[in-house]
Design a protein around this motif. Structure first.
Motif, PDB file in Angstrom:
ATOM      1  N   ALA A  30       0.833  -1.205   0.000  1.00 54.50           N
ATOM      2  CA  ALA A  30       0.000   0.000   0.000  1.00 54.50           C
ATOM      3  C   ALA A  30       0.866   1.252   0.000  1.00 54.50           C
ATOM      4  O   ALA A  30       0.564   2.221  -0.704  1.00 54.50           O
ATOM      5  N   TYR A  31       1.949   1.244   0.761  1.00 54.28           N
ATOM      6  CA  TYR A  31       2.848   2.397   0.791  1.00 54.28           C
ATOM      7  C   TYR A  31       3.479   2.625  -0.590  1.00 54.28           C
ATOM      8  O   TYR A  31       3.539   3.755  -1.075  1.00 54.28           O
ATOM      9  N   GLY A  32       3.928   1.563  -1.224  1.00 50.31           N
ATOM     10  CA  GLY A  32       4.527   1.683  -2.552  1.00 50.31           C
ATOM     11  C   GLY A  32       3.534   2.174  -3.582  1.00 50.31           C
ATOM     12  O   GLY A  32       3.862   3.001  -4.431  1.00 50.31           O
ATOM     13  N   LEU A  33       2.312   1.683  -3.499  1.00 54.63           N
ATOM     14  CA  LEU A  33       1.276   2.136  -4.421  1.00 54.63           C
ATOM     15  C   LEU A  33       0.962   3.614  -4.199  1.00 54.63           C
ATOM     16  O   LEU A  33       0.831   4.382  -5.161  1.00 54.63           O
ATOM     17  N   TRP A  34       0.885   4.014  -2.942  1.00 57.78           N
ATOM     18  CA  TRP A  34       0.625   5.421  -2.635  1.00 57.78           C
ATOM     19  C   TRP A  34       1.739   6.313  -3.169  1.00 57.78           C
ATOM     20  O   TRP A  34       1.476   7.353  -3.787  1.00 57.78           O
ATOM     21  N   GLN A  35       2.973   5.923  -2.954  1.00 60.24           N
ATOM     22  CA  GLN A  35       4.107   6.711  -3.442  1.00 60.24           C
ATOM     23  C   GLN A  35       4.104   6.793  -4.963  1.00 60.24           C
ATOM     24  O   GLN A  35       4.422   7.834  -5.536  1.00 60.24           O
ATOM     25  N   THR A  36       3.749   5.708  -5.617  1.00 63.15           N
ATOM     26  CA  THR A  36       3.667   5.706  -7.079  1.00 63.15           C
ATOM     27  C   THR A  36       2.610   6.687  -7.564  1.00 63.15           C
ATOM     28  O   THR A  36       2.837   7.448  -8.515  1.00 63.15           O
ATOM     29  N   LEU A  37       1.459   6.675  -6.919  1.00 64.90           N
ATOM     30  CA  LEU A  37       0.394   7.597  -7.311  1.00 64.90           C
ATOM     31  C   LEU A  37       0.790   9.050  -7.077  1.00 64.90           C
ATOM     32  O   LEU A  37       0.508   9.922  -7.908  1.00 64.90           O
ATOM     33  N   VAL A  38       1.447   9.336  -5.965  1.00 63.38           N
ATOM     34  CA  VAL A  38       1.893  10.704  -5.674  1.00 63.38           C
ATOM     35  C   VAL A  38       2.894  11.168  -6.721  1.00 63.38           C
ATOM     36  O   VAL A  38       2.789  12.273  -7.264  1.00 63.38           O
ATOM     37  N   LYS A  39       3.867  10.321  -7.047  1.00 60.19           N
ATOM     38  CA  LYS A  39       4.889  10.694  -8.045  1.00 60.19           C
ATOM     39  C   LYS A  39       4.268  10.863  -9.425  1.00 60.19           C
ATOM     40  O   LYS A  39       4.637  11.770 -10.166  1.00 60.19           O
ATOM     41  N   ALA A  40       3.339   9.994  -9.780  1.00 59.92           N
ATOM     42  CA  ALA A  40       2.693  10.096 -11.090  1.00 59.92           C
ATOM     43  C   ALA A  40       1.884  11.381 -11.179  1.00 59.92           C
ATOM     44  O   ALA A  40       1.877  12.059 -12.208  1.00 59.92           O
ATOM     45  N   PHE A  41       1.206  11.734 -10.100  1.00 59.10           N
ATOM     46  CA  PHE A  41       0.430  12.969 -10.085  1.00 59.10           C
ATOM     47  C   PHE A  41       1.331  14.187 -10.264  1.00 59.10           C
ATOM     48  O   PHE A  41       1.022  15.090 -11.030  1.00 59.10           O
ATOM     49  N   GLN A  42       2.487  14.174  -9.588  1.00 59.70           N
ATOM     50  CA  GLN A  42       3.439  15.274  -9.730  1.00 59.70           C
ATOM     51  C   GLN A  42       4.003  15.326 -11.140  1.00 59.70           C
ATOM     52  O   GLN A  42       4.175  16.396 -11.733  1.00 59.70           O
ATOM     53  N   LEU A  43       4.299  14.167 -11.691  1.00 61.56           N
ATOM     54  CA  LEU A  43       4.892  14.092 -13.027  1.00 61.56           C
ATOM     55  C   LEU A  43       3.932  14.576 -14.094  1.00 61.56           C
ATOM     56  O   LEU A  43       4.332  15.224 -15.073  1.00 61.56           O
ATOM     57  N   LEU A  44       2.649  14.309 -13.922  1.00 59.45           N
ATOM     58  CA  LEU A  44       1.661  14.676 -14.917  1.00 59.45           C
ATOM     59  C   LEU A  44       1.094  16.069 -14.721  1.00 59.45           C
ATOM     60  O   LEU A  44       0.053  16.407 -15.281  1.00 59.45           O
ATOM     61  N   GLY A  45       1.756  16.868 -13.903  1.00 56.36           N
ATOM     62  CA  GLY A  45       1.392  18.275 -13.783  1.00 56.36           C
ATOM     63  C   GLY A  45       0.408  18.600 -12.694  1.00 56.36           C
ATOM     64  O   GLY A  45      -0.349  19.558 -12.800  1.00 56.36           O
TER      65      GLY A  45
END
Length: 46
Positions: A30-45
């Motif tokens: 769950a932590y890894g998935l959350w971090q992935t979503l946060v980074k993807a959100f930042q990356l996509l603007g």
């Protein structure tokens, strides 16, 4: 009468042991998935 490697296999696994095993897997997942979503959100603007 001989006993094989399945002796005692009819004992149920304690519920607490099952819960702890799932937590060991689920919390880092769950932590890894959350971090992935946060980074993807930042990356996509975001």
């Amino acid at each position: 009468m001989t006993t094989g490697p399945t002796e005692g296999a009819d004992r149920p696994t304690p519920t607490l042991l099952i819960v702890l095993a799932w937590l060991i897997v689920a919390v880092p997942l769950a932590y890894g998935l959350w971090q992935t979503l946060v980074k993807a959100f930042q990356l996509l603007g975001g």
